[in-house]
Design a protein around this motif. Structure first.
Motif, PDB file in Angstrom:
ATOM      1  N   SER A  26      28.145  -9.025   3.704  1.00 26.28           N
ATOM      2  CA  SER A  26      27.097 -10.232   3.666  1.00 26.28           C
ATOM      3  C   SER A  26      27.321 -11.480   2.492  1.00 26.28           C
ATOM      4  O   SER A  26      27.044 -12.453   2.829  1.00 26.28           O
ATOM      5  CB  SER A  26      25.566  -9.846   3.388  1.00 26.28           C
ATOM      6  OG  SER A  26      25.707  -8.954   2.164  1.00 26.28           O
ATOM      7  N   GLU A  30      27.935 -15.225   3.080  1.00 27.78           N
ATOM      8  CA  GLU A  30      27.397 -16.242   2.635  1.00 27.78           C
ATOM      9  C   GLU A  30      28.434 -17.357   1.812  1.00 27.78           C
ATOM     10  O   GLU A  30      28.127 -18.524   1.670  1.00 27.78           O
ATOM     11  CB  GLU A  30      26.639 -15.880   1.263  1.00 27.78           C
ATOM     12  CG  GLU A  30      25.858 -16.568   0.296  1.00 27.78           C
ATOM     13  CD  GLU A  30      24.215 -17.209   0.847  1.00 27.78           C
ATOM     14  OE1 GLU A  30      23.689 -17.861   0.417  1.00 27.78           O
ATOM     15  OE2 GLU A  30      24.140 -16.685   2.190  1.00 27.78           O
ATOM     16  N   GLY A  62      25.213 -15.066  12.296  1.00 29.35           N
ATOM     17  CA  GLY A  62      24.903 -14.583  11.118  1.00 29.35           C
ATOM     18  C   GLY A  62      25.234 -15.790   9.989  1.00 29.35           C
ATOM     19  O   GLY A  62      24.583 -16.246   9.227  1.00 29.35           O
ATOM     20  N   ALA A  66      22.743 -18.367   8.202  1.00 26.56           N
ATOM     21  CA  ALA A  66      23.024 -18.519   6.479  1.00 26.56           C
ATOM     22  C   ALA A  66      23.174 -20.147   6.361  1.00 26.56           C
ATOM     23  O   ALA A  66      22.652 -20.561   5.332  1.00 26.56           O
ATOM     24  CB  ALA A  66      24.038 -17.733   5.998  1.00 26.56           C
ATOM     25  N   ARG A  69      19.777 -21.911   6.472  1.00 26.52           N
ATOM     26  CA  ARG A  69      19.224 -21.547   5.165  1.00 26.52           C
ATOM     27  C   ARG A  69      19.632 -22.513   3.956  1.00 26.52           C
ATOM     28  O   ARG A  69      18.651 -23.149   3.339  1.00 26.52           O
ATOM     29  CB  ARG A  69      19.220 -20.058   4.922  1.00 26.52           C
ATOM     30  CG  ARG A  69      18.657 -19.875   3.338  1.00 26.52           C
ATOM     31  CD  ARG A  69      18.663 -18.292   2.874  1.00 26.52           C
ATOM     32  NE  ARG A  69      19.702 -17.727   3.422  1.00 26.52           N
ATOM     33  CZ  ARG A  69      20.930 -17.740   2.775  1.00 26.52           C
ATOM     34  NH1 ARG A  69      20.934 -18.259   1.636  1.00 26.52           N
ATOM     35  NH2 ARG A  69      21.954 -16.989   3.225  1.00 26.52           N
ATOM     36  N   ASP A  93      24.712  -8.165   9.357  1.00 27.62           N
ATOM     37  CA  ASP A  93      24.856  -9.343   8.802  1.00 27.62           C
ATOM     38  C   ASP A  93      23.988 -10.381   9.523  1.00 27.62           C
ATOM     39  O   ASP A  93      23.158 -11.215   8.616  1.00 27.62           O
ATOM     40  CB  ASP A  93      26.137  -9.593   8.397  1.00 27.62           C
ATOM     41  CG  ASP A  93      26.955  -9.011   7.370  1.00 27.62           C
ATOM     42  OD1 ASP A  93      26.335  -8.176   6.717  1.00 27.62           O
ATOM     43  OD2 ASP A  93      28.053  -9.207   7.438  1.00 27.62           O
ATOM     44  N   ASN A  97      20.750 -11.975   7.380  1.00 30.88           N
ATOM     45  CA  ASN A  97      20.549 -13.166   7.006  1.00 30.88           C
ATOM     46  C   ASN A  97      19.189 -13.774   7.997  1.00 30.88           C
ATOM     47  O   ASN A  97      18.895 -14.937   7.665  1.00 30.88           O
ATOM     48  CB  ASN A  97      21.697 -14.347   7.642  1.00 30.88           C
ATOM     49  CG  ASN A  97      22.787 -14.141   6.412  1.00 30.88           C
ATOM     50  OD1 ASN A  97      22.528 -14.762   5.182  1.00 30.88           O
ATOM     51  ND2 ASN A  97      23.875 -13.356   6.678  1.00 30.88           N
ATOM     52  N   ARG A 100      16.402 -13.355   5.498  1.00 29.51           N
ATOM     53  CA  ARG A 100      16.405 -14.235   4.225  1.00 29.51           C
ATOM     54  C   ARG A 100      16.069 -15.758   4.698  1.00 29.51           C
ATOM     55  O   ARG A 100      15.034 -16.334   4.168  1.00 29.51           O
ATOM     56  CB  ARG A 100      18.017 -14.375   3.906  1.00 29.51           C
ATOM     57  CG  ARG A 100      18.498 -13.044   3.101  1.00 29.51           C
ATOM     58  CD  ARG A 100      19.708 -13.500   2.551  1.00 29.51           C
ATOM     59  NE  ARG A 100      19.560 -14.380   1.317  1.00 29.51           N
ATOM     60  CZ  ARG A 100      20.713 -14.775   0.301  1.00 29.51           C
ATOM     61  NH1 ARG A 100      21.752 -14.598   0.885  1.00 29.51           N
ATOM     62  NH2 ARG A 100      20.466 -15.670  -0.510  1.00 29.51           N
TER      63      ARG A 100
END
Length: 497
Positions: A26, A30, A62, A66, A69, A93, A97, A100
């Motif tokens: 993960s 990122e 995923g 990310a 975000r 993952d 995400n 999040r």
């Protein structure tokens, strides 16, 4: 030089990096999302753009979550995320995400069918549906969704690779996202470097996500990507007390009365690339043009050529504008019989080889064939695809112990050792007549000076494209004559000394 990877090798590099850095998968995702976001915000500074992010439920999805975000954190608030819920399965993952992203109170929706989407009033789409692990053609709702997205007239950006495109190997079908810009991770995908990608990728950019480079460079891949830093030290330094006799003598055999331009372009490119001496065998009717345009070049008449030995030449280049007459064939056979050093074979000499394939076995080791696609197919048979050509080029370069320079936007150099080098330089502005003649002259010149054919070919191919790149900054089209005049200046710029 950078090794290029297949999809399977890229996956292995991911796993190795995760286990040996070590880093959580993960966190690696990122890192990739941050690298994507960085170049995105450099290009699109308007935070008011409406953005639609399409995500699958695997790791490419995923990445998309990310990225969404991070873009929200950067002030892009007109973002809608659509998750293609076409399967019960999702990656860990992706789920991480998604959690999040939900904390950001993001606009997230799910679709079960492609018909549910409406993308009429969107400025751009980010494609994070399916990544480089794809191993079959899209079908069902996936195919329908890709076709719906391709109807969108706005800007489309793909994460790592356009959905539906395999990283390497044959395309499955044409159900592939037509991306305006693809931001890809760590290395360009092999298919990005072939004409088959042109319908689906207008522009691409590589971002570094920190995969273990030692592991990548140790993989058993025959594909390499070479840059300025890889070839600039091949430029021969001009030392005190050196003279023309120490910098190689090249012979160009080219031209007919009707095609003298090709001979002049090739000869001038050889001379301007630094060969100590450049001789040219052309019809006597071209002597005035030769003396006017390239007074430094030395005329070699056919009778003198046939009567004398050839050991003063370090390389012979044959073919540009030569024609395919009986006389041209006789000259080619004479060269193959009498000259045992590298020969650079281009244009009509390639066509003669295709008409008389038995002559291929007479090529001296480390000779250089410089076909474009049609010449390649005439020489080695019709091919259904670029991957079939690559397969043949590997086979023939090893079998014949020659270099095959398969000219393209990203020209490929196949070596007798079974390596394929992709050239990174060049420009679409080069698409004009005479460019191949110039390249042949440059290859001959660098072989004459350097003697190491592999280095000479790499330097010629790169500097040929690099020179055009520089000119293309101010020119819509780069004619071969302009490129040739610029060669000494480009070599000076490229030279590390």
């Amino acid at each position: 030089m950078l090794k290029l990877l297949t999809a399977k090798q890229t996956q292995e590099a991911d796993i190795f990096t995760i286990l040996n850095e070590p880093i959580r998968s993960s966190d690696l995702m990122e890192r990739a999302a941050k690298a994507f976001t960085k170049v995105f915000i450099e290009k699109f500074i308007d935070r008011n753009k409406t953005i639609l992010v399409f995500c699958g439920k695997g790791n490419n999805g995923g990445d998309g979550l990310a990225i969404a975000r991070l873009l929200i954190d950067e002030g892009y608030h007109n973002i809608q995320i659509i998750i293609a819920d076409f399967s019960e399965k999702s990656s860990e993952d992706f789920e991480y995400n998604l959690e999040r992203l939900m904390l950001k109170d993001a606009n997230i929706s799910y679709i079960k069918t492609a018909q549910e989407i409406d993308i009429q009033e969107i400025d751009m789409i980010i494609d994070a549906l399916l990544g480089s692990g794809l191993n079959k053609a899209l079908s069902g709702e996936w195919e329908k969704l890709v076709n719906r997205i391709n109807q969108f007239s706005g800007y489309k950006i793909s994460v790592d690779i356009p959905t539906g495109m395999p990283s390497d190997g044959e395309l499955f079908n044409d159900s592939i996202i037509k991306s305006d810009w693809t931001i890809t991770f760590q290395r360009p995908k092999l298919n990005f470097l072939l004409p088959i990608s042109s319908l689906y990728i207008k522009e691409w950019k590589v971002v570094n996500i920190g995969l273990n480079e030692n592991f990548i460079q140790s993989t058993a891949s025959p594909y390499y990507w070479f840059w300025k830093a890889d070839v600039q030290h091949y430029i021969k330094a001009r030392l005190p007390f050196e003279h023309k006799g120490l910098l190689g003598h090249a012979l160009i055999i080219a031209g007919t009365e009707e095609t003298m331009g090709a001979a002049l372009l090739c000869t001038e490119a050889c001379h301007r690339s630094g060969a100590g001496l450049t001789s040219v065998l052309i019809p006597k009717s071209g002597l005035s043009a030769l003396n006017t345009r390239i007074p430094e070049a030395m005329f070699c008449d056919k009778e003198t050529f046939l009567a004398n030995h050839l050991k003063q030449y370090k390389v012979i280049a044959i073919g540009p504008g030569l024609g395919t007459s009986a006389d041209a064939l006789s000259l080619l056979k004479n060269v193959l019989t009498r000259f045992k050093k590298p020969i650079v074979i281009d244009a009509d000499a390639l066509n003669l080889l295709s008409e008389h394939p038995n002559l291929l076995n007479q090529l001296p080791e480390n000779s250089v064939l410089t076909p474009h696609m049609k010449e390649f197919d005439r020489l080695f048979g019709t091919h259904e695809s670029w991957w079939k050509r690559i397969e043949t080029a590997f086979k023939k370069s090893v079998e014949l112990k020659v270099f095959v320079v398969l000219k393209n936007r990203y020209t490929m150099i196949f070596t007798p050792e079974g390596i394929c080098y992709f050239n990174s330089s060049g420009s679409p502005a080069m698409a004009s007549g005479g460019m191949g003649d110039a390249l042949t002259g440059m290859i001959a010149s660098f072989i004459a000076q350097n003697g190491v054919v592999e280095k000479a070919v790499q330097l010629a191919v790169f500097s040929h494209g690099y020179t055009a790149e520089q000119l293309a900054q101010k020119m819509y089209v780069v004619p071969a004559s302009y490129l040739i005049k610029q060669i000494p200046y480009s070599l000076r710029e490229l030279s590390p000394i």
